[in-house]
Design an enzyme around this catalytic site. Structure first.
Site, short mmCIF file in Angstrom:
data_model
loop_
_atom_site.label_atom_id
_atom_site.label_comp_id
_atom_site.label_asym_id
_atom_site.label_seq_id
_atom_site.Cartn_x
_atom_site.Cartn_y
_atom_site.Cartn_z
CB SER A 76 103.14 -63.67 79.38
OG SER A 76 102.81 -64.47 78.26
N GLY A 103 103.90 -59.99 76.96
CA GLY A 103 103.74 -59.32 75.67
C GLY A 103 105.02 -59.19 74.87
CG ASN A 155 103.82 -62.89 72.95
OD1 ASN A 155 102.76 -63.47 73.15
ND2 ASN A 155 104.55 -62.39 73.95
CG ASP A 191 95.03 -67.27 78.92
OD1 ASP A 191 95.30 -68.47 79.10
OD2 ASP A 191 95.80 -66.35 79.26
CG HIS A 242 99.32 -66.93 79.84
ND1 HIS A 242 98.37 -66.23 79.13
CD2 HIS A 242 100.53 -66.42 79.49
CE1 HIS A 242 98.98 -65.32 78.38
NE2 HIS A 242 100.28 -65.42 78.58
#
Length: 230
Positions: A58, A95, A123, A206, A209
């Site tokens: 991402s 993801g 991730n 979040d 990002h």
């Protein structure tokens, strides 16, 4: 006016009309041919450009921002401003883990990249995946690139994770990227999010990002190591 004169006039006008119609057709055809030649030349120039493939998750995909604001697009802007003969392909997928990246790498290698920037593993770390697995997957991607395109330059983007999984795991995760880069003699971006990670002002709500402004700094981090390669 006699009937003969009228017929002569009509005939003259018809000839003039045909003449101008033919000229108009010729002009349109010439214009179309010129445009076709321009498009063909433009396509040929694009085809000649070398390819830089950003392959990641991402972060690369530009989650939460417009594609034009994501750092791969900003790198393309920098390249264009310098008149360099490269085109950027954004192969980011939100993801993505190292395992899923390994499973889809073959399709992206059809792009025949001249420079391959590998940004995966973040991730994995957030999910606490065993680092031996992550290392194996990243090495598998590198091996596939080198096997198919030995001349492709690979740049590895290092990542770091918060200490949620424990200090030992976090420390080992951070060491993983320099170890892989050294083993494969790769250019290493030590930390892709240098100056961005942990800075609330440069991250989305979040906390993971980057914002559009954050991506600008990420692009500078990438260019510091990509620029010399170009």
């Amino acid at each position: 006016m006699t009937k003969t004169s009228i017929l002569k006039s009509i005939l003259s006008l018809s000839i003039i009309g045909i003449f101008f119609s033919a000229c108009s057709t010729d002009q349109k055809q010439a214009s179309d041919e010129k445009e076709e030649a321009r498009l063909t030349d433009s396509a040929a120039q694009e085809e000649k450009k070398k390819t830089i493939l950003f392959f990641g998750d991402s972060m690369t995909a530009g989650y939460g921002v417009d594609q034009s604001q994501a750092f791969p697009a900003l790198v393309q802007d920098k390249i264009d401003s310098l008149g360099l003969n490269y085109k950027v392909i954004n192969g980011g997928l939100s993801g993505e883990t190292s395992a899923s990246g390994l499973s889809r790498i073959d399709w992206f290698l059809e792009e025949q990249p001249d420079i391959f920037i590998l940004e995966l593993g973040g991730n994995d770390g957030l999910r606490g995946i065993q680092l031996d697995e992550t290392k194996k997957n990243l090495q598998g991607i590198i091996d596939k690139i080198e096997e198919k395109y030995p001349d492709t330059r690979v740049i590895l983007a290092g990542m770091q994770i918060p200490p949620n999984m424990g200090q030992e795991y976090t420390a080992e995760f951070q060491k993983m990227y320099p170890e892989i880069a050294e083993k494969n003699d790769l250019v290493l971006i030590p930390f892709l999010l240098e100056g961005v990670g942990g800075n609330a002002a440069l991250n989305q709500p979040d906390g993971i990002h980057p914002t559009a402004e954050g991506h600008q700094l990420v692009a500078k981090n990438v260019w510091e190591f990509l620029g010399p390669v170009l």
